[in-house]
Design a protein around this motif. Structure first.
Motif, PDB file in Angstrom:
ATOM      1  N   THR A 101       0.849  -1.196   0.000  1.00 39.19           N
ATOM      2  CA  THR A 101       0.000   0.000   0.000  1.00 39.19           C
ATOM      3  C   THR A 101       0.883   1.244   0.000  1.00 39.19           C
ATOM      4  OG1 THR A 101      -0.116   0.164   2.410  1.00 39.19           O
ATOM      5  CG2 THR A 101      -1.795  -1.179   1.311  1.00 39.19           C
ATOM      6  N   ARG A 143      -4.583   2.216  -0.330  1.00 42.42           N
ATOM      7  CA  ARG A 143      -4.626   1.762  -1.718  1.00 42.42           C
ATOM      8  C   ARG A 143      -3.240   1.360  -2.219  1.00 42.42           C
ATOM      9  NH1 ARG A 143      -8.518   6.618  -3.990  1.00 42.42           N
ATOM     10  NH2 ARG A 143     -10.300   6.164  -2.640  1.00 42.42           N
ATOM     11  N   TYR A 144      -3.256   0.689  -3.363  1.00 45.55           N
ATOM     12  CA  TYR A 144      -2.028   0.260  -4.018  1.00 45.55           C
ATOM     13  C   TYR A 144      -1.745   1.196  -5.191  1.00 45.55           C
ATOM     14  CZ  TYR A 144      -2.383  -3.950  -1.213  1.00 45.55           C
ATOM     15  OH  TYR A 144      -2.446  -4.811  -0.153  1.00 45.55           O
ATOM     16  N   GLN A 147      -4.029   1.646  -8.179  1.00 48.12           N
ATOM     17  CA  GLN A 147      -5.363   2.193  -7.932  1.00 48.12           C
ATOM     18  C   GLN A 147      -5.371   3.726  -7.944  1.00 48.12           C
ATOM     19  OE1 GLN A 147      -5.824  -0.058  -4.189  1.00 48.12           O
ATOM     20  NE2 GLN A 147      -7.587  -1.077  -5.128  1.00 48.12           N
TER      21      GLN A 147
END
Length: 262
Positions: A101, A143-144, A147
């Motif tokens: 993340t 989020r990654y 994304q």
């Protein structure tokens, strides 16, 4: 703290690609390294950071706050990178880990250099995400990279570079991959953060129009050599080198295009 580069030479497989580059970045100064592709500007930055590609060697002198960096071990240089010297590269896709993340990646630097625990580092990551104007920071840190948009990924890269409040930021073409609108937003963000923290800045670009938005001085490179340097205001009004004159013509053409920078 200040950066002094003196007679820097970079060779790759015996070929000299940076040839006797010298310049200084005083405390709080904003200096641009500018030149066309292949001029040696990015290799100069990588030599400062001790991140030259395999087969490349550096000689001459790079002094940071009086300390010679050329010849330091990888471990000693790693202590400086992220702590005293922050780095933002052109393409955040290559700088960000796709399976972690973004919050964890922002937090990693403060955990390493400041010894924060996991919870403290997580809260710091949220604060840093807010500082670089990411939307909904407490959610976006979960989020990654895939994304996020390109502009958001670059803001994450900036947050990572500045989390430990370095005294020098080296930004290597950090807006080239972005569209004009996002580019202007990121430049405004960078300029504001540098001014707020009183950091020194080395900003690398091929675009004089972009450089005029973030720097006050410039070092113009061509074929690995410095061809001109000085106050950016002078270079914009009375460029002495044909190389600088060409960069100014390109910048003027960009500024007059519909939707151009600025």
């Amino acid at each position: 703290m200040s950066l002094e580069v003196t007679d820097l030479v970079v060779e790759i497989d015996g070929r000299r690609v940076v040839d006797g580059v010298s310049f200084a970045v005083p405390d709080g100064a904003r200096v641009g390294l500018i030149g066309e592709s292949g001029s040696g500007k990015s290799l100069t930055a990588l030599a400062i950071l001790g991140l030259l590609p395999e087969g490349a060697t550096a000689s001459g002198s790079v002094r940071w706050s009086g300390r010679e960096l050329i010849g330091l071990s990888d471990r000693e240089l790693a202590r400086l990178r992220g702590d005293e010297i922050g780095i933002v590269f052109q393409e955040p896709r290559t700088a960000l880990n796709p399976i972690r993340t973004v919050g964890r990646q922002i937090a990693e630097s403060v955990r390493i250099h400041e010894g924060l625990g996991r919870r403290e580092a997580s809260l710091r990551a949220i604060a840093e995400a807010e500082r670089v104007r990411l939307p909904d920071p407490s959610q976006i840190v979960r989020r990654y990279p895939h994304q996020l948009s390109g502009g958001q990924r670059q803001r994450v890269a900036i947050a990572m570079a500045l989390a430990c409040r370095p005294r020098l930021l080296i930004a290597d073409e950090p807006t080239t991959a972005l569209d004009v609108t996002i580019q202007a937003e990121v430049l405004d963000l960078l300029r504001g953060l540098v001014e707020d923290d009183g950091m020194s800045l080395v900003f690398i670009t091929h675009d004089l129009a972009v450089l005029s938005q973030v720097a006050t001085h410039a070092v113009v490179l061509d074929a690995g050599r410095v061809v001109e340097q000085g106050a950016l205001s002078r270079l914009l009004t009375a460029p002495a080198s044909p190389v600088t004159q060409g960069l100014l013509r390109d910048a003027t053409a960009t500024l007059w295009k519909p939707g151009g920078v600025g």
